[in-house]
Design a protein around this motif. Structure first.
Motif, short mmCIF file in Angstrom:
data_model
loop_
_atom_site.label_atom_id
_atom_site.label_comp_id
_atom_site.label_asym_id
_atom_site.label_seq_id
_atom_site.Cartn_x
_atom_site.Cartn_y
_atom_site.Cartn_z
N LEU A 123 62.45 86.56 42.47
CA LEU A 123 61.64 87.57 42.46
C LEU A 123 62.00 88.51 41.13
CD1 LEU A 123 60.71 89.36 45.30
CD2 LEU A 123 63.18 89.32 45.36
N LEU A 124 62.90 88.13 41.14
CA LEU A 124 63.53 89.36 39.94
C LEU A 124 62.80 89.30 38.73
CD1 LEU A 124 65.56 91.95 38.65
CD2 LEU A 124 66.94 89.42 38.14
N LEU A 180 65.10 81.13 44.42
CA LEU A 180 63.88 82.20 45.16
C LEU A 180 64.87 83.79 44.59
CD1 LEU A 180 63.98 81.83 48.85
CD2 LEU A 180 61.84 80.93 46.71
N LEU A 181 65.04 84.14 44.42
CA LEU A 181 66.33 85.94 44.10
C LEU A 181 65.73 85.64 42.44
CD1 LEU A 181 69.49 85.93 45.64
CD2 LEU A 181 67.02 87.17 46.09
N GLY A 182 65.89 84.90 40.98
CA GLY A 182 64.99 84.87 40.37
C GLY A 182 63.88 85.49 40.22
N ALA A 211 68.21 79.39 47.57
CA ALA A 211 68.12 81.24 47.29
C ALA A 211 68.36 81.56 45.76
CB ALA A 211 69.24 81.18 48.24
N ALA A 212 69.79 80.94 45.30
CA ALA A 212 69.16 81.46 43.91
C ALA A 212 68.58 81.45 43.14
CB ALA A 212 70.51 81.03 42.82
#
Length: 80
Positions: free
Chosen positions: A48-49, A44-46, A41-42
Motif C-alpha cells: 500500500l505504501l 499489505l502495508l508495504g 499485515a506487513a
C-alpha cells in the motif's frame, strides 16, 4: 414436617470446571499463527505504501509540480 432452624448454616459445594492444560504444541501453533498474521499485515502495508509513493510521483510529474524531475534523470554525455 420439620422446618429448618433459622440459624443453621447452608453448605454449598462449588465444583470447578477442569482446567485446560497448555502444551508446547499449543504455544508453537499460536506463535506461528501470530507471526503469519504479522507477515501478511506487513506485506499489505508495504504494498500500500509503495503504490502510494509511485502514484504520488506520477501525479507530480504529470501535473508539472515536480521541479526536480529533470535533475533525477541520468544524463550521460560522451567525453571528447
Amino acid at each position: 414436617m420439620q422446618q429448618p432452624q433459622p440459624n443453621q448454616p447452608i453448605i454449598v459445594r462449588v465444583i470447578e470446571q477442569p482446567v485446560h492444560e497448555t502444551t508446547i504444541s499449543d504455544v508453537v501453533f499460536g506463535s506461528i499463527g501470530l507471526v503469519g498474521i504479522l507477515l501478511i499485515a506487513a506485506a499489505l502495508l508495504g504494498l500500500l505504501l509503495g503504490f502510494g509513493l509511485i502514484a504520488a510521483k506520477r501525479l507530480r510529474s504529470r501535473d508539472g509540480l515536480d521541479a526536480r524531475g529533470e535533475a533525477d534523470s541520468l544524463r550521460v554525455t560522451p567525453t571528447s
